[in-house]
Design a protein around this motif. Sequence first.
Motif, mmCIF file in Angstrom:
data_model
loop_
_atom_site.group_PDB
_atom_site.id
_atom_site.type_symbol
_atom_site.label_atom_id
_atom_site.label_comp_id
_atom_site.label_asym_id
_atom_site.label_seq_id
_atom_site.Cartn_x
_atom_site.Cartn_y
_atom_site.Cartn_z
ATOM 1 N N MET A 118 -11.420 -1.381 -1.736
ATOM 2 C CA MET A 118 -12.332 -0.379 -2.258
ATOM 3 C C MET A 118 -13.742 -0.751 -1.830
ATOM 4 O O MET A 118 -14.192 -1.864 -2.055
ATOM 5 N N SER A 119 -14.420 0.177 -1.199
ATOM 6 C CA SER A 119 -15.787 -0.128 -0.801
ATOM 7 C C SER A 119 -16.717 0.917 -1.396
ATOM 8 O O SER A 119 -16.454 2.110 -1.342
ATOM 9 N N THR A 120 -17.791 0.425 -1.984
ATOM 10 C CA THR A 120 -18.781 1.299 -2.597
ATOM 11 C C THR A 120 -20.130 0.969 -1.974
ATOM 12 O O THR A 120 -20.506 -0.196 -1.878
ATOM 13 N N GLN A 121 -20.816 2.010 -1.551
ATOM 14 C CA GLN A 121 -22.126 1.839 -0.929
ATOM 15 C C GLN A 121 -23.103 2.792 -1.597
ATOM 16 O O GLN A 121 -22.728 3.897 -1.981
ATOM 17 N N ILE A 122 -24.344 2.347 -1.685
ATOM 18 C CA ILE A 122 -25.394 3.230 -2.179
ATOM 19 C C ILE A 122 -26.497 3.287 -1.132
ATOM 20 O O ILE A 122 -26.970 2.260 -0.661
ATOM 21 N N TYR A 123 -26.821 4.513 -0.735
ATOM 22 C CA TYR A 123 -27.958 4.737 0.156
ATOM 23 C C TYR A 123 -29.174 4.783 -0.756
ATOM 24 O O TYR A 123 -29.313 5.700 -1.569
ATOM 25 N N HIS A 124 -30.018 3.767 -0.627
ATOM 26 C CA HIS A 124 -31.028 3.476 -1.629
ATOM 27 C C HIS A 124 -32.427 3.426 -1.046
ATOM 28 O O HIS A 124 -32.638 2.909 0.044
ATOM 29 N N ASN A 125 -33.369 3.977 -1.805
ATOM 30 C CA ASN A 125 -34.790 3.848 -1.498
ATOM 31 C C ASN A 125 -35.425 3.179 -2.711
ATOM 32 O O ASN A 125 -35.524 3.788 -3.776
ATOM 33 N N ARG A 153 -31.692 11.477 -2.000
ATOM 34 C CA ARG A 153 -31.238 10.179 -2.457
ATOM 35 C C ARG A 153 -31.108 10.166 -3.967
ATOM 36 O O ARG A 153 -31.699 11.027 -4.627
ATOM 37 N N PRO A 154 -30.405 9.207 -4.489
ATOM 38 C CA PRO A 154 -29.522 8.248 -3.831
ATOM 39 C C PRO A 154 -28.192 8.901 -3.484
ATOM 40 O O PRO A 154 -27.799 9.898 -4.092
ATOM 41 N N ILE A 155 -27.500 8.340 -2.510
ATOM 42 C CA ILE A 155 -26.155 8.801 -2.162
ATOM 43 C C ILE A 155 -25.218 7.638 -2.434
ATOM 44 O O ILE A 155 -25.461 6.520 -1.981
ATOM 45 N N LEU A 156 -24.167 7.920 -3.169
ATOM 46 C CA LEU A 156 -23.153 6.906 -3.432
ATOM 47 C C LEU A 156 -21.890 7.281 -2.679
ATOM 48 O O LEU A 156 -21.432 8.421 -2.760
ATOM 49 N N VAL A 157 -21.356 6.319 -1.930
ATOM 50 C CA VAL A 157 -20.093 6.505 -1.213
ATOM 51 C C VAL A 157 -19.075 5.581 -1.863
ATOM 52 O O VAL A 157 -19.341 4.394 -2.051
ATOM 53 N N HIS A 158 -17.925 6.156 -2.199
ATOM 54 C CA HIS A 158 -16.880 5.387 -2.875
ATOM 55 C C HIS A 158 -15.521 5.950 -2.454
ATOM 56 O O HIS A 158 -15.239 7.132 -2.659
ATOM 57 N N ASN A 159 -14.704 5.096 -1.844
ATOM 58 C CA ASN A 159 -13.344 5.505 -1.428
ATOM 59 C C ASN A 159 -13.334 6.815 -0.639
ATOM 60 O O ASN A 159 -12.609 7.748 -0.977
ATOM 61 N N SER A 160 -14.145 6.912 0.384
ATOM 62 C CA SER A 160 -14.191 8.071 1.284
ATOM 63 C C SER A 160 -14.690 9.352 0.628
ATOM 64 O O SER A 160 -14.521 10.437 1.170
ATOM 65 N N ASP A 176 -19.003 -3.476 -7.895
ATOM 66 C CA ASP A 176 -19.403 -4.163 -6.670
ATOM 67 C C ASP A 176 -19.837 -3.112 -5.666
ATOM 68 O O ASP A 176 -19.112 -2.136 -5.442
ATOM 69 N N PHE A 177 -20.988 -3.304 -5.063
ATOM 70 C CA PHE A 177 -21.476 -2.309 -4.112
ATOM 71 C C PHE A 177 -22.357 -2.958 -3.062
ATOM 72 O O PHE A 177 -22.855 -4.063 -3.246
#
Length: 115
Positions: free
Chosen positions: A1-8, A92-99, A27-28
């Motif tokens: 599982m990958s979680t990413q946040i596009y953050h400013n 923003r923000p954009i959160l990506v989680h499991n596609s 976890d991100f």
Amino acid sequence: MSTQIYHNPRCRKSREALKLLEENNIDFEIIKYLDEVPSELELKALLKMLNLQPIELVRKNEKIWKESYKGKTLSDADVIKAMHEYPKLIERPILVHNSKAVVGRPPEKILDLIA
């Protein structure tokens, strides 16, 4: 599982979203998209995950948008190119989680995606 946040870091909503992730022990990975600018291909992939048209991801109150793009007829490719050239235009923000992805406005929307 990958979680990413596009953050400013300068954006209050983005900081609030980050705090929510931390409070929920998620976890991100932080992507500071103003420093690590997404490619046009990455933007297309994000848009697909968000299920948005390019224009829907643009911050239309930014000075660069108002001065250079507002009122013009732009193709999707033109809008994506503008967001790549001026990443400040990306909502923003954009959160990506499991596609899947969501724009965290309000920040609580990110919790719906990771729940």
